[in-house]
Design an enzyme around this catalytic site. Sequence first.
Site, mmCIF file in Angstrom:
data_model
loop_
_atom_site.group_PDB
_atom_site.id
_atom_site.type_symbol
_atom_site.label_atom_id
_atom_site.label_comp_id
_atom_site.label_asym_id
_atom_site.label_seq_id
_atom_site.Cartn_x
_atom_site.Cartn_y
_atom_site.Cartn_z
ATOM 1 N N PHE A 112 23.986 11.871 15.493
ATOM 2 C CA PHE A 112 24.826 13.700 16.076
ATOM 3 C C PHE A 112 25.912 13.636 14.569
ATOM 4 C CE2 PHE A 112 28.615 12.650 18.413
ATOM 5 C CZ PHE A 112 29.014 13.341 18.158
ATOM 6 N N LYS A 113 26.478 12.933 14.041
ATOM 7 C CA LYS A 113 27.495 13.583 13.343
ATOM 8 C C LYS A 113 27.507 14.111 12.067
ATOM 9 C CE LYS A 113 31.168 11.542 16.048
ATOM 10 N NZ LYS A 113 32.195 10.533 16.609
ATOM 11 N N ASP A 114 26.488 13.498 11.660
ATOM 12 C CA ASP A 114 25.423 14.251 9.832
ATOM 13 C C ASP A 114 25.629 15.261 10.068
ATOM 14 O OD1 ASP A 114 25.174 11.815 8.671
ATOM 15 O OD2 ASP A 114 23.692 11.154 10.328
ATOM 16 N N LEU A 117 28.828 16.604 9.048
ATOM 17 C CA LEU A 117 29.688 16.609 8.844
ATOM 18 C C LEU A 117 28.811 16.231 6.811
ATOM 19 C CD1 LEU A 117 30.953 13.398 9.873
ATOM 20 C CD2 LEU A 117 32.662 15.292 8.962
ATOM 21 N N THR A 154 31.452 8.247 13.239
ATOM 22 C CA THR A 154 32.052 9.271 12.218
ATOM 23 C C THR A 154 32.366 8.917 10.830
ATOM 24 O OG1 THR A 154 33.474 11.301 14.200
ATOM 25 C CG2 THR A 154 34.032 11.007 11.807
#
Length: 527
Positions: A112-114, A117, A154
């Site tokens: 999900f951090k894509d 980021l 992350t």
Amino acid sequence: MKYFSTRGDEQELSFEDTVLTGLAPDGGLYIPVSIPELPKDWQSSWANLSFQELSLEVLSLYISPSEISLEELKTLVDKSYSTFRHPDVAPLVRIREDLFVLELFHGPTFAFKDVALQLLGNLFEFFLLRRNKDKKEGEQRERLTVVGATSGDTGSAAIYGLRNKSDISIFILHPKGRVSPIQEAQMTTVTDYNVHNVAVKGTFDDCQDIVKSLFADREFNATHRLGAINSINWARILAQTVYYFLSYFHVQRQLPGKQLHLQYVVPTGNFGDILAGYYAKRMGLPIDARLAVATNENDILARFWKSGRYESVDSVPSTAGASDGKQSVGGVKGTLSPAMDILVSSNFERLLWYLAFESDSVSRKEACATLKGWMAKVKANGRVEVPTNVLEIARRDFVAERISDEQTLETIRSFFKGTPSYVADPHTAVGLAAASILVPKNPPGTTQIVLSTAHPAKFSEAVTKALSSEPSFDFENDVLPDEFKGLLEKERRVIDVERADVDLVKGVIEMVAQERKAKTGNVELGV
């Protein structure tokens, strides 16, 4: 829109300076001076927008066109999400009548951090290119040294968002041996010149403390121009609010004519992903049921909503023994959902500021002073207990559940054997387990949306452990993406740090800086 520190630094920053600064000099986190309201016609005018189009609408409420024009912002957004494998970016999958999974793992690193980021990396590059645009040959260029800590996802998402970016170096600290093999490989097999992986012998909290110490060192920070990619960076929270709006419209399409009563269930460790939902709700997104915080056995957040105590270890001794999953005095407990193996949820500070502000209808300055006092107690004593009225406000918008490893495995099994069959990673399983516990506590007719934070292939050991006895399960054929095949055998580059020591990490950054200067012959701002 301007931004200020939760701990009282009275200086208000632009969006650009907020993004590039990351953590405030006083140790606080930046929040907007006000939360914007949605346009009056948003439910009709936004109803059929794509993720990219929704991003443009939501982000423009927080970013002045004098800083980034709408045309420039559209270019940034389109570039950021062109790397995603699914046309919806974050598709909504119906599992049961009133249960949906919001899949957030369709970006380049399957996490999900894509979502945040990829955008943050492009924002960093955009601001630096603009600042360096008129620099003459030989003139000092502005550079950014991005430093972050990761419990797994992350790191790789940040690296893929920043690899080969102009005027940027990135240092990612991860706890050696405490991330999944796939996660470690995703980070350490990226050998681009500006990417530096640092394996610290310690825990994620140790890595996070080192990062905070680096930002707090004003001389070191100024010398190397540090930038933040952890969820302490406001741009990450802002980017994540978008998929709450997207899922709202998508569930309306899948349940036409139904009066929606939504509950979002979010597996979380550092509190960033669910805080984005809180901002969406404050903006006006109709979320009727309380936002659900789903934790694993490292349950600092679940214990806060139970007792009002924000503390790194439970002050009430467990009488059930180790099998109860209570943390020992030794610290973080290793679980099957390692990205959530966190003792102190740094991003929780933003919510605490709003609780302080609302509890006594105080001024911004007074709320900052209250928050600063609370965080001083956490630092000095490892805990703080908020007043009863503050806890009551927190319980108005949130509910929390703690899920054990045993419950996680059983949830993976039950959803695999369900109709339709669904393979969940252990973090998503924590959310699904919490959702099932909350069903009888919710008002009738509540529709739940569980945020799925990672692809199951990233946590092969947990998924295989849960499903190895199922004859129809074939991990390599059913789960493993082509992108992961052969990843564990690739060449790696990583710098080992023998203990959790901020000076050792400073030495690594300074060593890389000297090597770069020797190669370029230039003295630059930043590494």
